[in-house]
Design an enzyme around this catalytic site. Structure first.
Site, PDB file in Angstrom:
ATOM      1  N   CYS A 291       0.785  -1.225   0.000  1.00 20.37           N
ATOM      2  CA  CYS A 291       0.000   0.000   0.000  1.00 20.37           C
ATOM      3  C   CYS A 291       0.819   1.278   0.000  1.00 20.37           C
ATOM      4  O   CYS A 291       1.921   1.327   0.509  1.00 20.37           O
ATOM      5  CB  CYS A 291      -0.956   0.077   1.178  1.00 20.37           C
ATOM      6  SG  CYS A 291      -1.845  -1.435   1.466  1.00 20.37           S
TER       7      CYS A 291
ATOM      8  N   GLY B 270       0.446  -0.379  -4.657  1.00 19.13           N
ATOM      9  CA  GLY B 270      -0.752  -1.199  -4.483  1.00 19.13           C
ATOM     10  C   GLY B 270      -1.742  -0.930  -5.591  1.00 19.13           C
ATOM     11  O   GLY B 270      -2.067   0.224  -5.854  1.00 19.13           O
TER      12      GLY B 270
ATOM     13  N   ASN C  71      -0.205   1.422   5.723  1.00 20.02           N
ATOM     14  CA  ASN C  71       0.796   0.698   4.942  1.00 20.02           C
ATOM     15  C   ASN C  71       1.605  -0.143   5.924  1.00 20.02           C
ATOM     16  O   ASN C  71       2.201   0.416   6.859  1.00 20.02           O
ATOM     17  CB  ASN C  71       1.695   1.685   4.197  1.00 20.02           C
ATOM     18  CG  ASN C  71       2.855   1.024   3.458  1.00 20.02           C
ATOM     19  OD1 ASN C  71       3.852   1.671   3.187  1.00 20.02           O
ATOM     20  ND2 ASN C  71       2.732  -0.235   3.129  1.00 20.02           N
ATOM     21  N   GLY C  72       1.622  -1.442   5.710  1.00 20.11           N
ATOM     22  CA  GLY C  72       2.366  -2.323   6.609  1.00 20.11           C
ATOM     23  C   GLY C  72       1.528  -3.525   6.968  1.00 20.11           C
ATOM     24  O   GLY C  72       0.532  -3.831   6.311  1.00 20.11           O
TER      25      GLY C  72
ATOM     26  N   TYR D 263      13.709  -2.372  -4.761  1.00 21.68           N
ATOM     27  CA  TYR D 263      12.629  -2.764  -5.634  1.00 21.68           C
ATOM     28  C   TYR D 263      11.335  -1.997  -5.426  1.00 21.68           C
ATOM     29  O   TYR D 263      10.641  -1.666  -6.373  1.00 21.68           O
ATOM     30  CB  TYR D 263      12.402  -4.257  -5.357  1.00 21.68           C
ATOM     31  CG  TYR D 263      11.287  -4.945  -6.064  1.00 21.68           C
ATOM     32  CD1 TYR D 263      11.510  -5.597  -7.270  1.00 21.68           C
ATOM     33  CD2 TYR D 263      10.009  -4.983  -5.516  1.00 21.68           C
ATOM     34  CE1 TYR D 263      10.478  -6.249  -7.915  1.00 21.68           C
ATOM     35  CE2 TYR D 263       8.981  -5.639  -6.155  1.00 21.68           C
ATOM     36  CZ  TYR D 263       9.216  -6.268  -7.349  1.00 21.68           C
ATOM     37  OH  TYR D 263       8.208  -6.918  -7.976  1.00 21.68           O
TER      38      TYR D 263
END
Ligand code: SF4
Length: 519
Positions: A23, A50, A125-126, A261
């Site tokens: 996300c 995401g 996010n996580g 990445y």
């Protein structure tokens, strides 16, 4: 160089997606600005983090409204929808599911009314690792099965406290990786776990404040970078200005994979530009694994900076050997079996005149299952390449991530069962070299002790629960044990085929699914 379609290079084979990020989040407090549009463009810049769902919550001071749906940011929002989202503060989310399946209910921001009458919207996010423990203490009211909905319910569970005071109680109870942006009617909040695993940055607009997963999302809305939200920090922004508090002792363990990445190359993490890091990784790779060759080519797009670094260091000419079909992204059209068999050819086409008769070095960012590299090597040989040497700008991925990145299952990770020569034979390369973990860490200019490297070395900086129930679907009653974790979407699955409310564009109110307002 931003990735044009927001897709990751591992994601070239439509039937075998690569690692997915968990996300992108964005928040803005800016009276007098079109906050929904700013959030839209911020999410657009974070789309690579995401692609399953997108949502925006806004408040005009009198109420919070959320609009969210499955699909890419540009598929979910159009001009009339954004125009209907008026207010002075907003948060947004681009989702890949880590806890909770890909359904409309699990799209974010989540929203919930507290007993005191305040409404809370939250984007995450996580991935939390004590979700099952938290679920035993609180139940989300809107039918969602995400750890994010649980946290929203927890924040709403203190009717006698302000949201800020409730956050100072709730945040220390959470274990795992979280970069949150959340809001009530008047205030924008942002918080980052004590390890700061996932990124979160603060920016300044002329007439307001912005928080975002990556600095690239601040750039796109014209915000200047102020600083990172610190690990263990909660900030609040409202008409009284910006306030900062600590809810835990910082122990930085930033995600090493962001540099390789996940993050955009034009993003800066802890003062280090991601593009420069990737070029340096390529240089180190050339020193660690030199080879005699005629041409260095990247797997576009995320292998590009490391390929440039490899070419610079090795003095082998750099060029293109694979052209990416930039507009084959996630599609709602199911490919037929014949088209699916084309696999990677849907995404990449070899430049035959550039590779024919040459010894080629191909630089890519990672190998997860090996399917992508196997297909690329076959394609290059069919195009007349004499030799194909693969160089990878990260060490072998051997362990799953429980902090927000959805890799393949451990059993699917090619480096888990084979050594480097076994992988080389499996993918059909003439030679194969991975940058060393020490080389990668030193390219980030961060001390080893301030980085999470668990997917490479198996040392998990945040303790995992002893029951190992930390799978993506833990709240749906099908939590997996560690070794069988990280279930993948079915091959060919699109955001629209997950059941629930597929295809319907929807607003949500704090009443949850019973109170949907259709435009
Ligand atoms: S396990 Fe890997 S992908 Fe996950 S947070 Fe750690 S370094 Fe990042």
């Amino acid at each position: 160089m931003p990735r044009g379609d927001g897709r990751l290079s591992q994601d070239l084979d439509p039937g075998r997606p690569g690692p997915q990020d968990a996300c992108g989040v964005f928040g803005v407090w800016a009276p007098g600005e079109e906050v929904a549009k700013l959030t839209y463009f911020g999410l657009y810049a974070l789309q690579h983090r995401g692609q399953e769902a997108a949502g925006i919550a806004v408040s005009d001071g009198s109420g919070v409204v959320v609009y969210k749906d499955l699909g890419l940011v540009a598929q979910v929002f159009d001009e009339p929808t954004l125009a209907s989202l008026r207010g002075h503060l907003a948060i947004g989310h681009a989702r890949y599911s880590t806890t909770g399946g890909s359904t409309w209910e699990n799209a974010q921001p989540t929203i919930q009314a507290s007993d005191s009458g305040t409404t809370i919207a939250l984007a995450h996010n996580g991935n939390l690792v004590n979700t099952s423990e938290l679920a035993a203490t609180v139940a989300s009211k809107d039918g969602s099965t995400s750890d994010t909905a649980l946290v929203t319910a927890m924040l709403a569970g203190y009717p006698d406290l302000s949201v800020e005071e409730a956050a100072m109680r709730v945040l220390p109870m959470l274990r795992g990786a979280f970069s949150f942006v959340f809001m009530d009617e008047d205030t924008l909040y942002a918080a980052r776990d004590v390890n700061g695993v996932r990124p979160l940055v603060l920016g300044r607009l002329e007439r307001g404040w912005v928080v975002a997963s990556e600095t690239a999302a601040l750039d796109i809305v014209g915000a200047s970078v102020v600083r990172e939200i610190e690990p263990g920090e909660l900030i609040a922004v409202d008409e009284d200005g910006l306030r900062s508090q600590r809810f835990g002792v910082p122990d930085p363990k930033g995600c090493l994979f962001e540099y390789v990445y996940l993050a955009r190359p034009d993003t800066t993490i802890v003062g280090r530009n991601v593009y420069a890091t990737r070029v340096e990784i390529g240089r180190r790779l050339a020193r660690e694994y030199p080879v005699e060759a005629d041409l260095v080519i990247p797997v576009p797009e995320s292998g590009t900076p490391a390929a440039i670094g490899y070419a610079q260091e090795s003095c082998i000419p750099y060029g293109s050997g694979l052209v990416r079909n930039a507009y084959v992204g996630r599609t709602f059209i199911q490919p037929s079996q014949t088209i699916r068999q084309l696999g990677i050819r849907l995404k990449l086409n070899p430049l035959r005149q550039n590779v024919r008769g040459k010894r080629i070095v191909v630089v890519d960012d990672s190998i997860v299952r090996g399917n992508t590299q196997r297909a690329i090597i076959r394609m290059l040989r069919e195009s007349g390449a004499l030799e194909v040497h693969i160089r990878i700008s990260s060490p072998p991925v051997k362990w799953p991530c429980f902090y927000g990145i959805d890799f393949a299952t451990r059993a699917e990770l090619i480096a888990n069962g084979l050594d480097t020569d076994g992988i080389r034979r499996s993918i059909g390369a003439d030679s194969l070299g991975y940058v060393s973990l020490a080389g990668l860490i030193s390219a980030t200019e961060q001390p080893k002790t301030r980085l999470c490297r668990a997917c490479f070395d198996g040392e998990y900086p945040i303790e995992l629960p002893s029951d190992n129930l930390i799978g993506k679907h833990v709240l749906e009653g099908v939590g997996r044990r560690v070794d069988a974790d990280n279930e993948r979407p079915e091959p060919g699955q699109t955001p629209g085929d997950s059941g629930s409310t597929a295809g319907a564009r929807q607003y949500a109110s704090p009443g949850g699914a019973d109170a949907l307002l259709r435009p």
